[in-house]
Write a protein that holds these residues in place. Structure first.
Motif, PDB file in Angstrom:
ATOM      1  N   TRP A 133      19.890  48.903  38.244  1.00 23.84           N
ATOM      2  CA  TRP A 133      20.289  49.382  39.563  1.00 23.84           C
ATOM      3  C   TRP A 133      21.618  50.099  39.433  1.00 23.84           C
ATOM      4  N   PRO A 134      21.881  51.063  40.325  1.00 29.78           N
ATOM      5  CA  PRO A 134      23.201  51.705  40.319  1.00 29.78           C
ATOM      6  C   PRO A 134      24.276  50.711  40.722  1.00 29.78           C
ATOM      7  N   ALA A 135      25.446  50.857  40.136  1.00 25.99           N
ATOM      8  CA  ALA A 135      26.568  49.970  40.462  1.00 25.99           C
ATOM      9  C   ALA A 135      27.840  50.774  40.515  1.00 25.99           C
ATOM     10  N   ALA A 136      28.704  50.389  41.396  1.00 29.49           N
ATOM     11  CA  ALA A 136      30.030  50.993  41.517  1.00 29.49           C
ATOM     12  C   ALA A 136      31.043  49.861  41.456  1.00 29.49           C
ATOM     13  N   PRO A 137      31.704  49.668  40.317  1.00 29.46           N
ATOM     14  CA  PRO A 137      32.650  48.562  40.197  1.00 29.46           C
ATOM     15  C   PRO A 137      33.702  48.612  41.315  1.00 29.46           C
ATOM     16  N   PRO A 138      34.090  47.453  41.822  1.00 33.12           N
ATOM     17  CA  PRO A 138      35.099  47.444  42.875  1.00 33.12           C
ATOM     18  C   PRO A 138      36.414  48.041  42.373  1.00 33.12           C
ATOM     19  N   PRO A 139      37.185  48.656  43.268  1.00 30.03           N
ATOM     20  CA  PRO A 139      38.452  49.261  42.828  1.00 30.03           C
ATOM     21  C   PRO A 139      39.396  48.187  42.278  1.00 30.03           C
ATOM     22  N   ALA A 140      40.171  48.574  41.291  1.00 26.44           N
ATOM     23  CA  ALA A 140      41.124  47.640  40.677  1.00 26.44           C
ATOM     24  C   ALA A 140      42.211  47.273  41.673  1.00 26.44           C
ATOM     25  N   ALA A 141      42.617  46.021  41.639  1.00 24.06           N
ATOM     26  CA  ALA A 141      43.692  45.557  42.538  1.00 24.06           C
ATOM     27  C   ALA A 141      45.001  46.159  42.106  1.00 24.06           C
TER      28      ALA A 141
END
Length: 142
Positions: A133-141
């Protein structure tokens, strides 16, 4: 690339745990929240299929689930140790074989309806269902 590997004995009660782990890792990998139910269902079908194959062939080897985060993709591989199991189940009496074949085909049809990118392969070591599935890692803190 982060990878989680799960192995469990071929018992139906462990399929739920595999679904929960897959959903948690998919969420962490950035799979869209709206798709998580499809991930859970597809993993449940693939694991149930592997459990059924192991049990019908008298195998005690564990079912293998590998969850991988790649740059923009989350993939899951569910593997069994039944030789040539990428297609219909093999072995057994004629009626049992026909029943297993029908269940196997139905399970693969359900998975293909849930997953756009699916690949089924088999060898003498067993079968693997690979789904992604496509994934977009969460933005870095910050």
């Amino acid at each position: 690339m982060a990878t989680v590997e799960l192995r469990f004995s071929a018992q139906p009660e462990h399929v739920r745990t595999a679904r929960l782990v897959a959903a948690a890792v998919a969420r962490r990998a950035g799979v869209d929240e709206a798709v998580l139910d499809e991930v859970r269902l597809a993993v449940g079908e693939a694991c149930s299929r592997a459990v059924g194959l192991h049990r019908s062939h008298g195998l005690t080897a564990p079912v293998r689930v590998v969850l991988s985060e790649e740059e923009k993709t989350f993939s899951i591989e569910v593997g069994d140790e039944v030789p040539g199991s990428g297609g219909a189940a093999a072995g057994g009496a004629a009626d049992e074989e026909a029943d297993a074949e029908g269940e196997d085909e139905m399970g693969l049809a359900v998975i293909s309806g849930l997953v756009d990118d699916m690949e089924v392969s088999s060898s003498e070591e067993g079968g693997v269902i690979r789904m992604s599935w496509p994934a977009a890692p969460p933005p870095a803190a910050s």
